[in-house]
Write a protein that holds these residues in place. Structure first.
Motif, PDB file in Angstrom:
ATOM      1  N   ASN A   1      -0.529   4.865  17.797  1.00 33.53           N
ATOM      2  CA  ASN A   1       1.176   3.137  17.623  1.00 33.53           C
ATOM      3  C   ASN A   1       2.091   4.115  16.328  1.00 33.53           C
ATOM      4  O   ASN A   1       1.154   5.145  15.682  1.00 33.53           O
ATOM      5  N   LYS A   2       2.348   3.391  15.840  1.00 34.12           N
ATOM      6  CA  LYS A   2       3.473   3.718  14.101  1.00 34.12           C
ATOM      7  C   LYS A   2       2.389   3.736  13.486  1.00 34.12           C
ATOM      8  O   LYS A   2       2.041   4.620  12.734  1.00 34.12           O
ATOM      9  N   GLY A   3       1.697   3.079  13.424  1.00 36.80           N
ATOM     10  CA  GLY A   3       0.594   2.777  11.951  1.00 36.80           C
ATOM     11  C   GLY A   3      -0.497   4.270  11.926  1.00 36.80           C
ATOM     12  O   GLY A   3      -0.995   3.847  11.135  1.00 36.80           O
ATOM     13  N   GLU A   4      -0.652   4.047  13.206  1.00 34.67           N
ATOM     14  CA  GLU A   4      -2.099   5.492  13.237  1.00 34.67           C
ATOM     15  C   GLU A   4      -1.639   6.191  13.492  1.00 34.67           C
ATOM     16  O   GLU A   4      -1.919   7.272  12.269  1.00 34.67           O
ATOM     17  N   LEU A   5       0.003   6.822  13.026  1.00 37.74           N
ATOM     18  CA  LEU A   5       0.198   8.351  13.163  1.00 37.74           C
ATOM     19  C   LEU A   5       0.382   8.251  12.001  1.00 37.74           C
ATOM     20  O   LEU A   5      -0.315   9.030  10.808  1.00 37.74           O
ATOM     21  N   VAL A   6       1.394   7.086  11.536  1.00 40.31           N
ATOM     22  CA  VAL A   6       1.005   7.669   9.374  1.00 40.31           C
ATOM     23  C   VAL A   6      -0.387   7.488   8.884  1.00 40.31           C
ATOM     24  O   VAL A   6      -0.180   8.347   8.342  1.00 40.31           O
ATOM     25  N   ASP A   7      -1.268   6.470   9.795  1.00 36.33           N
ATOM     26  CA  ASP A   7      -3.043   6.938   8.681  1.00 36.33           C
ATOM     27  C   ASP A   7      -3.580   8.543   9.642  1.00 36.33           C
ATOM     28  O   ASP A   7      -3.664   9.485   8.160  1.00 36.33           O
TER      29      ASP A   7
ATOM     30  N   HIS B   1       9.828  10.465  15.232  1.00 40.37           N
ATOM     31  CA  HIS B   1       9.917  11.016  13.949  1.00 40.37           C
ATOM     32  C   HIS B   1       8.532  11.432  13.031  1.00 40.37           C
ATOM     33  O   HIS B   1       8.217  12.468  13.428  1.00 40.37           O
ATOM     34  N   LEU B   2       8.001   9.913  12.897  1.00 39.11           N
ATOM     35  CA  LEU B   2       6.184  10.417  13.240  1.00 39.11           C
ATOM     36  C   LEU B   2       5.187  11.320  14.264  1.00 39.11           C
ATOM     37  O   LEU B   2       4.484  12.025  13.470  1.00 39.11           O
ATOM     38  N   THR B   3       5.833  11.218  15.096  1.00 36.49           N
ATOM     39  CA  THR B   3       5.157  11.722  16.322  1.00 36.49           C
ATOM     40  C   THR B   3       5.802  13.139  16.630  1.00 36.49           C
ATOM     41  O   THR B   3       4.986  14.253  16.049  1.00 36.49           O
ATOM     42  N   ARG B   4       6.414  13.433  15.844  1.00 33.60           N
ATOM     43  CA  ARG B   4       7.292  14.852  15.273  1.00 33.60           C
ATOM     44  C   ARG B   4       6.253  15.536  14.010  1.00 33.60           C
ATOM     45  O   ARG B   4       5.711  16.814  14.209  1.00 33.60           O
ATOM     46  N   VAL B   5       6.164  15.234  13.284  1.00 34.98           N
ATOM     47  CA  VAL B   5       5.573  15.684  11.761  1.00 34.98           C
ATOM     48  C   VAL B   5       3.743  16.007  12.109  1.00 34.98           C
ATOM     49  O   VAL B   5       3.383  16.895  12.507  1.00 34.98           O
TER      50      VAL B   5
ATOM     51  N   GLU C   1       0.486  -0.876   0.397  1.00 28.47           N
ATOM     52  CA  GLU C   1       0.450  -0.263   0.213  1.00 28.47           C
ATOM     53  C   GLU C   1       1.094   1.150   0.009  1.00 28.47           C
ATOM     54  O   GLU C   1       1.232   1.475   0.664  1.00 28.47           O
ATOM     55  N   SER C   2      -0.301   1.770  -0.295  1.00 27.96           N
ATOM     56  CA  SER C   2       1.097   3.220  -0.772  1.00 27.96           C
ATOM     57  C   SER C   2       0.479   4.408   0.272  1.00 27.96           C
ATOM     58  O   SER C   2      -0.334   4.266   1.686  1.00 27.96           O
ATOM     59  N   ALA C   3       1.819   4.918   0.489  1.00 32.02           N
ATOM     60  CA  ALA C   3       1.693   5.579   2.550  1.00 32.02           C
ATOM     61  C   ALA C   3       1.278   7.513   1.771  1.00 32.02           C
ATOM     62  O   ALA C   3       1.519   8.168   3.220  1.00 32.02           O
ATOM     63  N   GLU C   4       0.798   7.901   0.929  1.00 32.08           N
ATOM     64  CA  GLU C   4       0.856   8.287  -0.342  1.00 32.08           C
ATOM     65  C   GLU C   4       1.705   9.667   0.116  1.00 32.08           C
ATOM     66  O   GLU C   4       1.581  11.220   1.080  1.00 32.08           O
ATOM     67  N   GLY C   5       3.041   9.823  -0.065  1.00 30.73           N
ATOM     68  CA  GLY C   5       3.866  10.737  -0.201  1.00 30.73           C
ATOM     69  C   GLY C   5       4.350  10.647   1.628  1.00 30.73           C
ATOM     70  O   GLY C   5       5.447  11.063   2.577  1.00 30.73           O
ATOM     71  N   VAL C   6       3.665   9.697   2.875  1.00 34.72           N
ATOM     72  CA  VAL C   6       4.070  10.072   4.454  1.00 34.72           C
ATOM     73  C   VAL C   6       5.304   9.169   4.507  1.00 34.72           C
ATOM     74  O   VAL C   6       5.578   7.935   3.672  1.00 34.72           O
ATOM     75  N   ASN C   7       6.867   9.583   5.390  1.00 33.53           N
ATOM     76  CA  ASN C   7       7.473   8.711   5.232  1.00 33.53           C
ATOM     77  C   ASN C   7       7.468   7.685   6.200  1.00 33.53           C
ATOM     78  O   ASN C   7       7.721   7.839   7.704  1.00 33.53           O
TER      79      ASN C   7
END
Length: 139
Positions: free
Chosen positions: A119-125, A102-106, A89-95
């Motif tokens: 958690n990490k997956g929830e942050l990406v979503d 890092h994801l928490t900072r974003v 699956e694509s993360a649509e430009g999210v790293n």
């Protein structure tokens, strides 16, 4: 249509909207990759996909612009598999391969509530959703 001028600088009017607000390096990366792929393949749609792929290796989407990633590399499982028929699956430009820190900072930049409990997956979503919302607001 080429996205770069004879001087090698990108034509801002030709760039996708989120890239117009991004830094010069992101604009140049996208435009040069697009022009090279257009010349190589002769297909504008494929050139667009190649340009975004090149952009995602060095930059990540934060809100309505592209910012430099802390570390180069594929941004999600789809980018890692590559090729004409990528898997995942694509993360649509999210790293999505970045650290949770890092994801928490974003997420903080995007003012996402409850980010410390995710958690990490929830942050990406949540970041993907915030990016879409920000892009829609700026159309």
């Amino acid at each position: 249509m080429p996205m770069t001028k004879k001087s090698g600088k990108p034509k801002k009017s030709e760039l996708p909207r989120p890239l117009r607000k991004s830094g010069k390096k992101a604009q140049r990366t996208f435009a040069k990759a697009h022009d090279a792929a257009e010349k190589e393949y002769g297909d504008p749609e494929r050139a667009h996909r190649v340009a975004y792929s090149a952009l995602k290796r060095k930059f990540e989407k934060v809100g309505d612009r592209w910012e430099k990633k802390p570390k180069k590399g594929p941004s999600d499982e789809r980018a890692r598999s590559g090729g004409p028929n990528p898997n995942g699956e694509s993360a649509e430009g999210v790293n999505a391969n970045a650290t949770k820190k890092h994801l928490t900072r974003v997420a903080r930049k995007l003012d996402i509530p409850q980010r410390s409990k995710m958690n990490k997956g929830e942050l990406v979503d949540a970041i993907k959703k915030a990016n879409r919302r920000e892009a829609a607001r700026n159309r």
